[in-house]
Design a protein around this motif. Structure first.
Motif, PDB file in Angstrom:
ATOM      1  N   ARG A 168     -77.248  30.499 116.185  1.00  0.00           N
ATOM      2  CA  ARG A 168     -77.694  29.281 115.486  1.00  0.00           C
ATOM      3  C   ARG A 168     -76.637  28.756 114.514  1.00  0.00           C
ATOM      4  O   ARG A 168     -76.795  27.677 113.961  1.00  0.00           O
ATOM      5  CB  ARG A 168     -79.010  29.540 114.751  1.00  0.00           C
ATOM      6  N   MET A 169     -75.587  29.518 114.305  1.00  0.00           N
ATOM      7  CA  MET A 169     -74.485  29.086 113.445  1.00  0.00           C
ATOM      8  C   MET A 169     -73.313  28.693 114.332  1.00  0.00           C
ATOM      9  O   MET A 169     -72.702  29.538 114.979  1.00  0.00           O
ATOM     10  CB  MET A 169     -74.089  30.202 112.478  1.00  0.00           C
ATOM     11  N   ARG A 170     -73.012  27.391 114.381  1.00  0.00           N
ATOM     12  CA  ARG A 170     -71.942  26.888 115.236  1.00  0.00           C
ATOM     13  C   ARG A 170     -70.627  26.915 114.455  1.00  0.00           C
ATOM     14  O   ARG A 170     -70.406  26.083 113.577  1.00  0.00           O
ATOM     15  CB  ARG A 170     -72.250  25.468 115.701  1.00  0.00           C
ATOM     16  N   LEU A 171     -69.783  27.878 114.764  1.00  0.00           N
ATOM     17  CA  LEU A 171     -68.515  28.005 114.050  1.00  0.00           C
ATOM     18  C   LEU A 171     -67.578  26.882 114.464  1.00  0.00           C
ATOM     19  O   LEU A 171     -67.266  26.711 115.638  1.00  0.00           O
ATOM     20  CB  LEU A 171     -67.875  29.361 114.350  1.00  0.00           C
ATOM     21  N   ARG A 172     -67.109  26.109 113.475  1.00  0.00           N
ATOM     22  CA  ARG A 172     -66.233  24.970 113.732  1.00  0.00           C
ATOM     23  C   ARG A 172     -64.781  25.234 113.357  1.00  0.00           C
ATOM     24  O   ARG A 172     -63.890  24.511 113.797  1.00  0.00           O
ATOM     25  CB  ARG A 172     -66.743  23.739 112.985  1.00  0.00           C
ATOM     26  N   GLY A 173     -64.538  26.244 112.518  1.00  0.00           N
ATOM     27  CA  GLY A 173     -63.163  26.508 112.146  1.00  0.00           C
ATOM     28  C   GLY A 173     -63.063  27.273 110.852  1.00  0.00           C
ATOM     29  O   GLY A 173     -63.995  27.967 110.437  1.00  0.00           O
ATOM     30  N   LEU A 174     -61.914  27.136 110.202  1.00  0.00           N
ATOM     31  CA  LEU A 174     -61.607  27.856 108.979  1.00  0.00           C
ATOM     32  C   LEU A 174     -61.370  26.880 107.833  1.00  0.00           C
ATOM     33  O   LEU A 174     -60.884  25.765 108.034  1.00  0.00           O
ATOM     34  CB  LEU A 174     -60.349  28.716 109.168  1.00  0.00           C
ATOM     35  N   MET A 175     -61.677  27.334 106.630  1.00  0.00           N
ATOM     36  CA  MET A 175     -61.473  26.530 105.428  1.00  0.00           C
ATOM     37  C   MET A 175     -60.733  27.365 104.390  1.00  0.00           C
ATOM     38  O   MET A 175     -60.930  28.580 104.308  1.00  0.00           O
ATOM     39  CB  MET A 175     -62.822  26.077 104.850  1.00  0.00           C
ATOM     40  N   THR A 176     -59.884  26.724 103.619  1.00  0.00           N
ATOM     41  CA  THR A 176     -59.264  27.404 102.481  1.00  0.00           C
ATOM     42  C   THR A 176     -59.048  26.419 101.348  1.00  0.00           C
ATOM     43  O   THR A 176     -58.990  25.199 101.552  1.00  0.00           O
ATOM     44  CB  THR A 176     -57.918  28.063 102.872  1.00  0.00           C
ATOM     45  N   ILE A 177     -58.953  26.979 100.141  1.00  0.00           N
ATOM     46  CA  ILE A 177     -58.541  26.223  98.955  1.00  0.00           C
ATOM     47  C   ILE A 177     -57.142  26.698  98.624  1.00  0.00           C
ATOM     48  O   ILE A 177     -56.932  27.862  98.300  1.00  0.00           O
ATOM     49  CB  ILE A 177     -59.499  26.467  97.774  1.00  0.00           C
ATOM     50  N   GLY A 178     -56.184  25.823  98.737  1.00  0.00           N
ATOM     51  CA  GLY A 178     -54.790  26.213  98.590  1.00  0.00           C
ATOM     52  C   GLY A 178     -54.415  26.624  97.179  1.00  0.00           C
ATOM     53  O   GLY A 178     -55.135  26.347  96.213  1.00  0.00           O
ATOM     54  N   LEU A 179     -53.285  27.276  97.081  1.00  0.00           N
ATOM     55  CA  LEU A 179     -52.756  27.650  95.783  1.00  0.00           C
ATOM     56  C   LEU A 179     -52.406  26.385  94.995  1.00  0.00           C
ATOM     57  O   LEU A 179     -51.708  25.505  95.512  1.00  0.00           O
ATOM     58  CB  LEU A 179     -51.510  28.518  95.961  1.00  0.00           C
ATOM     59  N   PRO A 180     -52.872  26.268  93.759  1.00  0.00           N
ATOM     60  CA  PRO A 180     -52.580  25.055  92.974  1.00  0.00           C
ATOM     61  C   PRO A 180     -51.166  25.076  92.405  1.00  0.00           C
ATOM     62  O   PRO A 180     -50.964  25.143  91.186  1.00  0.00           O
ATOM     63  CB  PRO A 180     -53.643  25.105  91.874  1.00  0.00           C
ATOM     64  N   GLY A 181     -50.191  25.039  93.271  1.00  0.00           N
ATOM     65  CA  GLY A 181     -48.803  25.096  92.835  1.00  0.00           C
ATOM     66  C   GLY A 181     -48.275  23.738  92.419  1.00  0.00           C
ATOM     67  O   GLY A 181     -48.939  22.709  92.567  1.00  0.00           O
ATOM     68  N   ARG A 182     -47.064  23.736  91.928  1.00  0.00           N
ATOM     69  CA  ARG A 182     -46.433  22.495  91.470  1.00  0.00           C
ATOM     70  C   ARG A 182     -45.465  21.927  92.491  1.00  0.00           C
ATOM     71  O   ARG A 182     -45.083  20.765  92.408  1.00  0.00           O
ATOM     72  CB  ARG A 182     -45.714  22.747  90.147  1.00  0.00           C
ATOM     73  N   THR A 183     -45.031  22.741  93.432  1.00  0.00           N
ATOM     74  CA  THR A 183     -44.058  22.288  94.425  1.00  0.00           C
ATOM     75  C   THR A 183     -44.551  22.615  95.824  1.00  0.00           C
ATOM     76  O   THR A 183     -45.370  23.532  96.015  1.00  0.00           O
ATOM     77  CB  THR A 183     -42.701  22.989  94.211  1.00  0.00           C
ATOM     78  N   PRO A 184     -44.071  21.895  96.833  1.00  0.00           N
ATOM     79  CA  PRO A 184     -44.449  22.216  98.221  1.00  0.00           C
ATOM     80  C   PRO A 184     -44.152  23.660  98.581  1.00  0.00           C
ATOM     81  O   PRO A 184     -44.916  24.278  99.343  1.00  0.00           O
ATOM     82  CB  PRO A 184     -43.609  21.238  99.040  1.00  0.00           C
ATOM     83  N   GLU A 185     -43.079  24.193  98.040  1.00  0.00           N
ATOM     84  CA  GLU A 185     -42.713  25.575  98.356  1.00  0.00           C
ATOM     85  C   GLU A 185     -43.764  26.564  97.852  1.00  0.00           C
ATOM     86  O   GLU A 185     -43.970  27.624  98.459  1.00  0.00           O
ATOM     87  CB  GLU A 185     -41.350  25.918  97.741  1.00  0.00           C
ATOM     88  N   GLU A 186     -44.437  26.225  96.761  1.00  0.00           N
ATOM     89  CA  GLU A 186     -45.501  27.081  96.238  1.00  0.00           C
ATOM     90  C   GLU A 186     -46.802  26.882  97.003  1.00  0.00           C
ATOM     91  O   GLU A 186     -47.553  27.835  97.232  1.00  0.00           O
ATOM     92  CB  GLU A 186     -45.743  26.769  94.755  1.00  0.00           C
ATOM     93  N   ILE A 187     -47.084  25.647  97.390  1.00  0.00           N
ATOM     94  CA  ILE A 187     -48.374  25.306  97.985  1.00  0.00           C
ATOM     95  C   ILE A 187     -48.426  25.621  99.477  1.00  0.00           C
ATOM     96  O   ILE A 187     -49.434  26.148  99.985  1.00  0.00           O
ATOM     97  CB  ILE A 187     -48.661  23.803  97.767  1.00  0.00           C
TER      98      ILE A 187
END
Length: 244
Positions: A168-187
């Motif tokens: 009854r639970m239709r798995l659609r994918g994955l979710m995440t909350i990214g690291l709140p970094g200041r640069t693309p290299e951190e995020i």
């Protein structure tokens, strides 16, 4: 309710500002999707509406943005009647306590924060009682911050294997909350890891082929998330302004 019926407590300037912001976010999303080699409409925008009153959410829905995400069950429930007449889908994108599963299932089209077998079992059992189904995402803590919900990436495969039995639970994918970094290299690494985990689980057959969605990226970094494979971005302040 038409645009002309929007509650009088919103000024015309406020309504216009929300619409303009929505148009800008849509264009930026489409441009980022094309830059990543996908079609303009391959990435969907989910509006993170935490603390936003229903009248402002109505403006967005009427403007064609029908995916709404609430962080708290209380807000999901309290706003439900005020937007019930509009065609939309409500997602719970914040943590879900087991004692609030019943309230959530009455109003949510999708739960994006499934992160334990215990919670999944509670949801599944209640769906059996209600004779319902629901879409869901497994939330993965790719930033490995203690302050954030989500299962550890190395434990996701075992949980998803168990979820395959909850029909009854239709798995659609994955979710995440990214690291709140200041640069693309951190995020970027938080989003790269979710994409790579998804690819691994899809290739191995642990996740069903229809569970290819990646919900990641927020107002401050959604274009970076799209570059890393996001199919759904959760945008709030870019549309409604900073929260009070």
């Amino acid at each position: 309710m038409s645009s002309s019926d929007t509650p009088a407590s919103l000024t015309e300037d406020a309504i216009a500002s929300i619409r303009d912001n929505l148009d800008e976010v849509a264009e930026r999303t489409a441009t980022a999707a094309e830059a990543s080699g996908r079609a303009r409409d391959d990435v969907r925008v989910l509006l993170a509406t935490k603390t936003q009153p229903a009248e402002r959410i109505r403006v967005a829905i009427e403007h064609g943005f029908t995916l709404i995400g609430e962080n708290k069950v209380q807000e999901l429930v309290s706003k439900a009647d005020d937007i019930a007449d509009l065609d939309h889908q409500a997602h719970l994108i914040g943590p879900l306590q087991k004692n609030k599963v019943n309230h959530t299932l009455r109003h949510a089209h999708c739960i994006q924060s499934v992160d334990t077998l215990e919670l999944a079992t509670k949801i599944s059992n209640r769906l059996d009682v209600l004779d319902q189904t629901i879409d869901c995402f497994v939330q993965v803590n790719t930033s490995r911050e203690d302050s954030k919900s989500g299962i550890a990436p190395e434990d996701a495969e075992a949980l998803i294997s168990e979820l395959r039995g909850f029909t009854r639970m239709r798995l659609r994918g994955l979710m995440t909350i990214g690291l709140p970094g200041r640069t693309p290299e951190e995020i970027r690494p938080s989003y790269t890891e979710l994409r790579e985990l998804s690819e691994k689980l899809l290739t191995s057959g642990v996740m069903p082929a229809e569970a290819s969605e990646l919900s990641m990226g927020m107002s401050s970094d959604f274009e970076l998330a799209i570059a890393e494979g996001a199919t759904m971005v959760r945008v709030g302040s870019s549309v409604f302004g900073a929260r009070d």
